[in-house]
Design a protein around this motif. Structure first.
Motif, PDB file in Angstrom:
ATOM      1  N   LEU A  14       2.222-111.939  19.393  1.00 39.86           N
ATOM      2  CA  LEU A  14       2.993-113.089  19.863  1.00 39.86           C
ATOM      3  C   LEU A  14       2.385-114.403  19.401  1.00 39.86           C
ATOM      4  O   LEU A  14       3.080-115.303  18.958  1.00 39.86           O
ATOM      5  N   LYS A  18       3.862-117.322  16.617  1.00 34.00           N
ATOM      6  CA  LYS A  18       4.328-118.482  17.377  1.00 34.00           C
ATOM      7  C   LYS A  18       4.053-119.769  16.590  1.00 34.00           C
ATOM      8  O   LYS A  18       2.960-119.964  16.061  1.00 34.00           O
ATOM      9  N   ARG A  20       3.738-124.024  16.537  1.00 33.08           N
ATOM     10  CA  ARG A  20       3.178-124.953  17.523  1.00 33.08           C
ATOM     11  C   ARG A  20       4.249-125.731  18.273  1.00 33.08           C
ATOM     12  O   ARG A  20       5.324-126.028  17.749  1.00 33.08           O
ATOM     13  N   LEU A  21       3.908-126.087  19.491  1.00 35.69           N
ATOM     14  CA  LEU A  21       4.789-126.929  20.302  1.00 35.69           C
ATOM     15  C   LEU A  21       4.563-128.384  19.915  1.00 35.69           C
ATOM     16  O   LEU A  21       3.458-128.766  19.557  1.00 35.69           O
ATOM     17  N   ASN A  22       5.606-129.163  20.023  1.00 35.93           N
ATOM     18  CA  ASN A  22       5.458-130.578  19.714  1.00 35.93           C
ATOM     19  C   ASN A  22       5.378-131.414  20.979  1.00 35.93           C
ATOM     20  O   ASN A  22       6.074-131.142  21.957  1.00 35.93           O
ATOM     21  N   VAL A  23       4.544-132.435  20.933  1.00 37.87           N
ATOM     22  CA  VAL A  23       4.457-133.368  22.052  1.00 37.87           C
ATOM     23  C   VAL A  23       5.659-134.303  21.952  1.00 37.87           C
ATOM     24  O   VAL A  23       5.843-134.977  20.949  1.00 37.87           O
ATOM     25  N   THR A  24       6.494-134.320  22.983  1.00 41.37           N
ATOM     26  CA  THR A  24       7.672-135.190  22.937  1.00 41.37           C
ATOM     27  C   THR A  24       7.436-136.481  23.689  1.00 41.37           C
ATOM     28  O   THR A  24       8.071-137.485  23.428  1.00 41.37           O
ATOM     29  N   ASP A  25       6.517-136.440  24.621  1.00 39.93           N
ATOM     30  CA  ASP A  25       6.297-137.628  25.433  1.00 39.93           C
ATOM     31  C   ASP A  25       4.858-137.591  25.935  1.00 39.93           C
ATOM     32  O   ASP A  25       4.242-136.533  26.006  1.00 39.93           O
ATOM     33  N   PHE A  26       4.342-138.765  26.257  1.00 39.78           N
ATOM     34  CA  PHE A  26       2.955-138.848  26.676  1.00 39.78           C
ATOM     35  C   PHE A  26       2.798-140.016  27.623  1.00 39.78           C
ATOM     36  O   PHE A  26       3.270-141.116  27.354  1.00 39.78           O
ATOM     37  N   LYS A  27       2.189-139.747  28.765  1.00 42.09           N
ATOM     38  CA  LYS A  27       1.940-140.828  29.735  1.00 42.09           C
ATOM     39  C   LYS A  27       0.478-140.770  30.150  1.00 42.09           C
ATOM     40  O   LYS A  27      -0.099-139.692  30.235  1.00 42.09           O
TER      41      LYS A  27
ATOM     42  N   ILE B  33      11.270-128.459  28.803  1.00 39.85           N
ATOM     43  CA  ILE B  33      10.064-129.265  28.669  1.00 39.85           C
ATOM     44  C   ILE B  33       8.950-128.682  29.530  1.00 39.85           C
ATOM     45  O   ILE B  33       9.156-128.312  30.676  1.00 39.85           O
ATOM     46  N   GLY B 167       1.687-121.130  28.409  1.00 43.12           N
ATOM     47  CA  GLY B 167       2.184-121.027  27.046  1.00 43.12           C
ATOM     48  C   GLY B 167       1.746-122.161  26.137  1.00 43.12           C
ATOM     49  O   GLY B 167       1.914-122.081  24.925  1.00 43.12           O
ATOM     50  N   LYS B 169      -1.032-124.016  24.191  1.00 38.99           N
ATOM     51  CA  LYS B 169      -2.335-123.575  23.709  1.00 38.99           C
ATOM     52  C   LYS B 169      -3.190-124.807  23.393  1.00 38.99           C
ATOM     53  O   LYS B 169      -2.788-125.651  22.598  1.00 38.99           O
ATOM     54  N   ASP B 214      -1.616-126.036  20.156  1.00 40.22           N
ATOM     55  CA  ASP B 214      -0.611-127.094  20.276  1.00 40.22           C
ATOM     56  C   ASP B 214      -1.270-128.456  20.451  1.00 40.22           C
ATOM     57  O   ASP B 214      -0.719-129.476  20.077  1.00 40.22           O
ATOM     58  N   ASP B 285      -0.728-137.134  30.794  1.00 38.55           N
ATOM     59  CA  ASP B 285       0.329-136.133  30.889  1.00 38.55           C
ATOM     60  C   ASP B 285       1.002-135.973  29.531  1.00 38.55           C
ATOM     61  O   ASP B 285       1.526-136.938  28.982  1.00 38.55           O
ATOM     62  N   PHE B 286       0.959-134.765  29.003  1.00 35.45           N
ATOM     63  CA  PHE B 286       1.631-134.460  27.743  1.00 35.45           C
ATOM     64  C   PHE B 286       2.861-133.622  28.040  1.00 35.45           C
ATOM     65  O   PHE B 286       2.789-132.655  28.803  1.00 35.45           O
ATOM     66  N   TYR B 287       3.978-133.973  27.426  1.00 33.56           N
ATOM     67  CA  TYR B 287       5.216-133.210  27.595  1.00 33.56           C
ATOM     68  C   TYR B 287       5.508-132.491  26.282  1.00 33.56           C
ATOM     69  O   TYR B 287       5.602-133.135  25.231  1.00 33.56           O
ATOM     70  N   PHE B 288       5.638-131.182  26.348  1.00 28.17           N
ATOM     71  CA  PHE B 288       5.878-130.386  25.144  1.00 28.17           C
ATOM     72  C   PHE B 288       7.318-129.891  25.137  1.00 28.17           C
ATOM     73  O   PHE B 288       7.836-129.480  26.170  1.00 28.17           O
ATOM     74  N   ASP B 289       7.895-129.911  23.960  1.00 26.96           N
ATOM     75  CA  ASP B 289       9.240-129.393  23.790  1.00 26.96           C
ATOM     76  C   ASP B 289       9.140-127.896  23.532  1.00 26.96           C
ATOM     77  O   ASP B 289       8.632-127.463  22.500  1.00 26.96           O
ATOM     78  N   THR B 290       9.622-127.112  24.466  1.00 31.00           N
ATOM     79  CA  THR B 290       9.522-125.659  24.300  1.00 31.00           C
ATOM     80  C   THR B 290      10.904-125.036  24.082  1.00 31.00           C
ATOM     81  O   THR B 290      11.069-123.834  24.186  1.00 31.00           O
ATOM     82  N   LYS B 293      12.139-121.477  22.713  1.00 31.60           N
ATOM     83  CA  LYS B 293      10.934-120.665  22.530  1.00 31.60           C
ATOM     84  C   LYS B 293      10.700-119.797  23.773  1.00 31.60           C
ATOM     85  O   LYS B 293      10.741-120.282  24.892  1.00 31.60           O
ATOM     86  N   MET B 295       8.635-118.318  26.420  1.00 28.15           N
ATOM     87  CA  MET B 295       7.282-118.593  26.920  1.00 28.15           C
ATOM     88  C   MET B 295       6.755-117.327  27.591  1.00 28.15           C
ATOM     89  O   MET B 295       6.738-117.204  28.811  1.00 28.15           O
ATOM     90  N   THR B 296       6.355-116.391  26.770  1.00 26.08           N
ATOM     91  CA  THR B 296       5.976-115.078  27.291  1.00 26.08           C
ATOM     92  C   THR B 296       4.629-115.090  28.009  1.00 26.08           C
ATOM     93  O   THR B 296       4.403-114.335  28.924  1.00 26.08           O
TER      94      THR B 296
END
Lengths: 251, 307
Positions: A14, A18, A20-27, B33, B167, B169, B214, B285-290, B293, B295-296
């Motif tokens: 897995l 897989k 990578r996930l992207n960071v869409t927002d950051f606070k 998210i 999920g 990393k 990630d 705080d990081f927001y990831f777009d999942t 995908k 998320m196993t």
């Protein structure tokens, strides 16, 4: 056991496919930690209470009685003189015992290294921790007279300091006369000086100490050394009663 | 379900007594998210209690006892929390004089710190004392640029750690400050200091490219900024390519908010440092777009690598 290996295998498959996930927002927020914002974690407090109780008991131990309040001032003061005198005394004892010819004739204790005044009456271990919160060690340096003059110039610039074994006259921020053992300091002669490792490494603008020709690290924590000295005097029934002697004058 | 529990148990055992934190309630796949909350400190210097009410500058502020209250509040609100420190937890209060490094590491383990790097003050009582103190930590110490192989501490540090949070990393490496001139020679004897820039490039590439993390975090004790050309977080960041976040220490810098700079590829690197003594808690705080995908791997995992 097989089940574990199987699961690990699945995980590696897995994770290898897989992306990578992207960071869409950051606070972000840097949150100040004081009583209006947060409350004390009571379970953590319970966890440390036995340790705190033990330390408090040790900190309340009386190690000296002073007949006067020891306040730090420039150019000299009861506190800076008294502390520098102890440093010189202990440095000489160390030098005599451990290094045959490294007996310091002068001591330098940076003014900024003393963090509080000492009260008249009982002085506790805790008070000495307040006075000297740093973990500095006693060091003995061999310095050329010319570097001692550089030290004297810096003391003159600062308007005073903690010293012992010397007599320094400052006028208009300049060194007017500078004596060790009641003789003018000779620029070509070498002298032993006891101080702490912080200034010996050039701290507090004392870069001239880096020019030493010899360096002895005693490995003795300055605070421990002071506490032991005070305890010995206290046990011998001595009361702290230093006097100003004009070792530094500033006109 | 039983097999998963067994697996977690074995994983916990395999990770040399290091506890697993924050196993999420929902172990099912999620879409959309995913939020990761990073909390961090630096230069705690054994400040457990708040500063004395009579302290002329910091009265009533700081200390881990109160900081822990704040951290636990956030943990109740957020699912994916990672608590990190950038070193110099040793030295500064009588707790250190009496209990050496032991008590502060016990306290930080109790609070649930998940990783730290090593600062120069951790060497204050020498390598043997540090070795002993590390018996009391339940979280890994990460350092990538000190070579301890010629010392008794050869197996005490992780070159990097990879965490999974629901999920996401996260790869973490650590950089320590040059010890020469800062620590007495005999207190770090045999420890070799490697160039932080070269090591950072190596570690971030490995974590991002090979480990497919990630988010790559550098726990740094290099210091935020210097007047001379000594390497610092601000001079390191533009030379990196895959580091997303540098959590710093050493210079006791109070940043109002994290600083954003460009890396060698023109991408964002975030740098933060939060003073000292537990006076500030850094929160990112990081927001990831999942989206799209599966998320196993919906549990917290720590993969530990001895470097």
């Amino acid at each position: 056991m097989y089940r574990i290996i199987y699961l690990i295998a699945i995980i590696s498959v897995l994770s290898s496919c897989k992306t990578r996930l992207n960071v869409t927002d950051f606070k972000a927020e840097n949150i100040p930690n004081y009583q209006n914002i947060s409350t004390i974690d009571s379970s953590l407090l319970n966890f440390i209470t036995p340790y705190t109780t033990e330390i408090d008991r040790e900190m309340q131990e009386v190690v000296a009685i002073s007949g006067v309040e020891l306040v730090k001032k420039k150019p000299e003061s009861l506190l800076t003189n008294y502390m520098a005198d102890i440093l010189l005394y202990e440095g000489q004892i160390y030098g005599a015992k451990h290094q045959a010819r490294s007996i310091p004739s002068i001591a330098y204790l940076n003014y900024g290294g003393l963090r509080t005044d000492l009260p008249k009456g009982k002085i506790t271990v805790g008070k000495i921790y307040e006075l000297m919160p740093f973990e500095n060690e006693m060091v003995i340096l061999r310095l050329k007279g010319s570097d001692l003059y550089a030290m004297a110039d810096m003391i003159a610039t600062k308007g005073g300091d903690g010293v012992a074994g010397m007599k320094l006259k400052i006028k208009d921020g300049q060194v007017e006369s500078f004596q060790v053992d009641n003789k003018p300091v000779s620029r070509d002669k070498e002298y032993w000086l006891v101080t702490n490792d912080y200034v010996a490494n050039g701290g507090d603008n004392m870069s001239m100490f880096l020019n030493r020709t010899m360096f002895i690290n005693t490995g003795i924590k300055l605070r421990d050394c002071f506490i032991e000295h005070l305890k010995r005097d206290y046990d011998a029934g001595k009361i702290i009663s230093p006097k100003l002697d004009g070792r530094i004058t500033n006109d | 379900m039983t097999s998963r529990r067994q697996f977690l148990k074995s994983l916990a055992a395999a990770s040399a007594g290091i506890a697993l934190y924050n196993i999420p309630k929902a172990a099912l796949a999620q879409h959309g998210i995913q939020k990761l909350t990073i909390l961090h400190t630096n230069d705690i210097h054994c400040h457990i209690d708040p500063f004395s009410p009579t302290d002329p500058t910091y009265a009533g502020r700081g200390g881990l006892a109160r900081l822990s209250g704040l951290i636990q509040q956030i943990r109740l609100q957020e699912e994916n929390v990672l608590l990190l420190d950038s070193g110099d937890m040793f030295q500064g209060t009588p707790y250190f004089n009496y209990y050496k490094g032991e008590l502060i590491l016990k306290v930080m383990s109790e609070i649930g710190y998940e990783a730290s790097t090593i600062g120069n003050h951790e060497f204050d009582n020498g390598l043997d004392a540090l070795n002993k103190a590390l018996d009391h930590t339940k979280f890994p110490f990460i350092n990538s640029n000190y070579d301890f192989s010629q010392t008794k501490l050869y197996d005490r540090f992780n070159r990097y750690v990879v965490y999974r949070k629901n999920g996401i990393k996260i790869g973490i490496y650590g950089l320590g400050v040059e010890l020469q001139g800062l620590v007495s020679d005999d207190n770090y004897e045999g420890t070799i200091y490697n160039d932080p820039v070269i090591v950072a490039r190596e570690m971030e590439t490995y974590l991002k490219q090979d480990k497919k993390c990630d988010l790559v975090i550098c726990l740094s004790h290099l210091g935020y900024q210097y007047e001379n050309d000594k390497i610092s977080d601000l001079t390191l960041a533009p030379q990196t390519k895959y580091t997303d976040l540098i959590l710093g220490g050493h210079t006791h810098t109070f940043l109002d908010k994290p600083v954003e700079v460009k890396n060698a590829d023109g991408n964002r690197v975030i740098i933060n440092q939060v003073g000292w003594g537990g006076m500030v808690l850094g929160r990112l705080d990081f927001y990831f777009d999942t989206a799209g995908k599966e998320m196993t791997l919906a549990y917290t995992e720590q993969i530990l690598n001895q470097g």
